[in-house]
Write an enzyme that holds these catalytic residues in place. Sequence first.
Site, short mmCIF file in Angstrom:
data_model
loop_
_atom_site.label_atom_id
_atom_site.label_comp_id
_atom_site.label_asym_id
_atom_site.label_seq_id
_atom_site.Cartn_x
_atom_site.Cartn_y
_atom_site.Cartn_z
N GLU A 42 3.30 -3.74 -7.14
CA GLU A 42 1.84 -3.61 -7.16
C GLU A 42 1.34 -3.37 -8.59
OE1 GLU A 42 -1.57 -0.78 -4.99
OE2 GLU A 42 0.56 -0.25 -4.88
N LYS A 93 -6.12 -6.13 -1.87
CA LYS A 93 -5.78 -4.95 -1.07
C LYS A 93 -6.96 -4.55 -0.20
CE LYS A 93 -3.47 -0.45 -1.83
NZ LYS A 93 -2.90 0.40 -2.90
N CYS A 138 0.91 -2.32 -0.37
CA CYS A 138 1.16 -0.87 -0.31
C CYS A 138 0.48 -0.20 0.88
CB CYS A 138 0.75 -0.22 -1.63
SG CYS A 138 1.50 1.41 -1.91
#
Length: 546
Positions: free
Chosen positions: A42, A110, A146
């Site tokens: 990430e 994200k 994540c």
Amino acid sequence: MDPFKLSLQQLNPVMGDLAGNRAMAEAAVRAAGDVDLVVFSELFITGYPPEDLVLKPAFTAQAMDEVHALAAACADGPAIAIGTPWAEEGKLFNSFAVLDGGEIIAVRHKVHLPNYDVFDEKRVFDQGPMPGPVSVRGVRIGFPICEDIWEEDVCECLTETGAELLVVPNGSPFTRDKAERRMQVAVARVVECELPLVYVNQVGGQDELVFDGASFVLAADRTLAAQLPDFETADATITLDKATMAPVQADRATLSSGPEAEWRAAQLGLRDYVTKNGFPGVVIGLSGGIDSAICAALAVDALGADKVHCVMLPYRYTSNESVSDAADVAERLGVRYDTVPIADAVEGFLRQLGPLFEGQGADVTEENVQSRVRGTTLMAISNKFGGMVVTTGNKSEVSVGYATLYGDMNGGFNPIKDLYKTEVFALCRWRNSGKPKGALGPEGVVIPDRIIDKPPTAELRDNQRDDDSLPPYETLDAILRQLIEEEASVDEIIAAGFEKDTVKRVEHLLHIAEYKRRQAAPGVKISAKNFGRDRRYPITNRYRDA
């Protein structure tokens, strides 16, 4: 059908070194060999977490330029998936870019932005839309980023829109038992989606945070197909059957746990703080006590003995035993060791202040002068030779303010800031029983039992002991854990069996020491709630629980 080969890159990016991180990625792609896709972590291009750096338009623009440059440089190689900030249509996203054939073929943003504990992503990023999979050389891959796997909806959306494989880039920092919690979450997503999952985490220290790596691969039947090591850079090639997406069994490293994990986290955090900030080494005031001894051992394990300079700073209250113990530690560790008596400086300050203090009895003021002379001396050595001063206060002392501002709190970084005194004792005993993986220090006993066993003392007056001013550390630490980690009320702690006046006194000390903690050096996060990023109490604060 030919298998699908995927290269996991568990690397240590440097915050803000955009060109350097791109070059690191390019070298990894070229070294990956004959694979279809190389996966990074990430926000790899920037380092994680970039905090407010990404609010600077020039920074984000350059990060995006480096992604384009990486695509062009590796046009004849495998596809690449890499984390980067991405700005478009007036919004800024935490994104994952997929590169192939010299172009950026897809960017996914994200969705779930963590805004708890150490995370502030809602402060700097916009929420992305629900993503679909990306077709990469014949395989439809979902890229939940994540936090996106800690909720069900993103992976569910990817599955429903045809994903055959989940590849999860992470910037997941270490805390106690974190690896087990990650695995539980990943297994839950695999069960729900019935898809294999590839988890790629970064490794390395970034200010207070330490990223432990520990990347892994789960097959659709929840079996562990690959496990990368923790606290070190690593890579692995994963082969998947294109028809079934079943991964071929690969190496499975054994992860650190308990005291070993905590030591390695502190070791890596100190190493990267020193090296990434360009210090040639460190300076440590070695008192003969356990806190400075463990910091010296950690520094040698992290950096090597040639980069650690220990200094004994004796005064009239320094016992012969402390002088001998400090020299013993230095000899065992093989570091440079100097003695700089501070009597002339302390007495000079007291003579200077004598007329002003006339008629006043001696108190903590004179004790603090000693501590501040030591702090000034260490900073002078740092300024002259360039080594960073390591400060050595444990979490128990930091909690209750049992430290002197501009004295023993002087320093650039504290590797034991998030370790209570009782945990320091336990870690010292553990380190004496064996050498941690990746440590540069010696085998065997590096912290003599005499240091571990003797009553702790600041040695700022005759016959001083820590328990003259504080409850025994077993009691203090138990109360502090409930006040800090559990946010328990005074009444709840008393009900757990602790004496009322002691609990109220510890709570009071915890609150009034906030101003000191705000001025303290950063230190490695070990627990679920450290001082700094996790716990943000006001300095001016009249609230008391009872």
